[in-house]
Enzyme design. Structure first.
Site, mmCIF file in Angstrom:
data_model
loop_
_atom_site.group_PDB
_atom_site.id
_atom_site.type_symbol
_atom_site.label_atom_id
_atom_site.label_comp_id
_atom_site.label_asym_id
_atom_site.label_seq_id
_atom_site.Cartn_x
_atom_site.Cartn_y
_atom_site.Cartn_z
ATOM 1 N N HIS A 89 36.647 33.762 43.518
ATOM 2 C CA HIS A 89 37.258 33.742 42.186
ATOM 3 C C HIS A 89 38.602 34.464 42.147
ATOM 4 O O HIS A 89 39.285 34.467 41.122
ATOM 5 C CB HIS A 89 36.297 34.288 41.116
ATOM 6 C CG HIS A 89 36.144 35.765 41.064
ATOM 7 N ND1 HIS A 89 35.004 36.417 41.501
ATOM 8 C CD2 HIS A 89 36.962 36.739 40.617
ATOM 9 C CE1 HIS A 89 35.141 37.721 41.311
ATOM 10 N NE2 HIS A 89 36.326 37.942 40.778
ATOM 11 N N ASP A 116 30.500 32.945 46.039
ATOM 12 C CA ASP A 116 31.773 33.581 45.669
ATOM 13 C C ASP A 116 32.358 34.324 46.876
ATOM 14 O O ASP A 116 32.347 35.555 46.951
ATOM 15 C CB ASP A 116 31.532 34.541 44.496
ATOM 16 C CG ASP A 116 32.830 35.035 43.867
ATOM 17 O OD1 ASP A 116 33.895 34.479 44.185
ATOM 18 O OD2 ASP A 116 32.761 35.977 43.049
ATOM 19 N N SER A 153 37.066 43.243 42.340
ATOM 20 C CA SER A 153 36.519 42.005 42.903
ATOM 21 C C SER A 153 37.085 41.725 44.287
ATOM 22 O O SER A 153 38.270 41.943 44.543
ATOM 23 C CB SER A 153 36.867 40.824 41.998
ATOM 24 O OG SER A 153 36.151 40.876 40.800
#
Length: 250
Positions: A66, A110, A204
């Site tokens: 992402h 992911d 992230s």
């Protein structure tokens, strides 16, 4: 719980879902995590975002899918990203390779590889992080660490790399909190609800490090920073990582 699910779904489809400054952490000793990379990219709306990434080969990094976008820039060897440190290496990304089965709705798969245009020069400030050798799950209760330049609860981004120690939780804890999204075959559950410590927005793509091995990748969680949060389970993607790096060798 039912009224929370629509809110969670909306949340997972927004930028706020990107878990990822460290909450309840501390500033790291400069360059003590030489595998860490500061990642900047632009999303589809042209907005600049940051993520973490980590060096697994001299010309490859791992991060979260992402974190994909345009104008991806990588800085290795950084501690204070607002300063021009002599240890820093800025290397263009030749190709971003997100997992072909990455699901933007559930954040399953992911994971993304970044191939650098040039090999990084390994030294005390820039080095590799080991990957797991086997598909063995990290036991619940295990203490691991996460580092990043992500924001804190006050929504401020630090200039320096921060780290936090987190406990791995049982799959059932995340299956209860994220019933429609958590996949125990590809994800990990991390962070004790009793602790005011967590990864957050901007973290992230950074690694969950257990005994000097990358076991997870910061993926998603609630926008309020509550625990537990969901991490991509690196060991479940070992075949994909090896196959993809080999396919994109120089």
């Amino acid at each position: 719980m039912h009224f929370l699910l629509p809110l969670l779904l909306i949340f997972l489809q927004s930028a706020a879902a990107r878990a990822g400054e460290i909450i309840g952490g501390r500033e790291t000793k400069p360059h003590s995590r030489p595998y860490m990379a500061y990642l900047q990219y632009k999303d589809k709306n042209g907005k600049e975002n940051i993520c973490g990434a980590f060096l697994v080969q001299e010309n490859f990094l791992l991060t979260a899918a992402h974190c994909y976008g345009s104008s991806i820039n990588i800085t290795l060897g950084a501690h204070n990203i607002k300063k021009k440190e002599g240890t820093q290496q800025r290397i263009p990304v030749l190709k971003a390779i997100p997992h072909e089965l990455y699901d933007k709705q559930t954040f399953n798969n992911d994971i993304m590889l970044l191939k650098l245009k040039n090999k990084a020069k390994l030294n005390k400030a820039v080095n590799l992080l080991r990957l797991p050798k086997t598909k063995r799950r990290v036991r619940g209760g295990k203490s691991c660490t996460v580092a990043g330049w992500g924001r804190n609860r006050q929504r401020k981004y630090p200039d320096t790399l921060h780290e936090v120690e987190l406990k791995v939780k049982e799959d059932r804890d995340c299956m209860k909190l994220y019933p429609k999204n958590y996949n125990n075959s590809t994800q990990m559950c991390v962070g004790d609800p009793k602790d005011e410590k967590a990864s957050f927005k901007g973290d992230s793509g950074g690694p969950l490090v257990c005994d000097k091995v990358a076991q997870g990748i910061v993926s998603y969680g609630y926008a309020d920073g509550r625990n537990p949060r969901v991490y991509t389970w690196v060991a479940s993607f070992l075949p994909w990582i090896k196959k993809t790096m080999k396919a994109h060798e120089y």
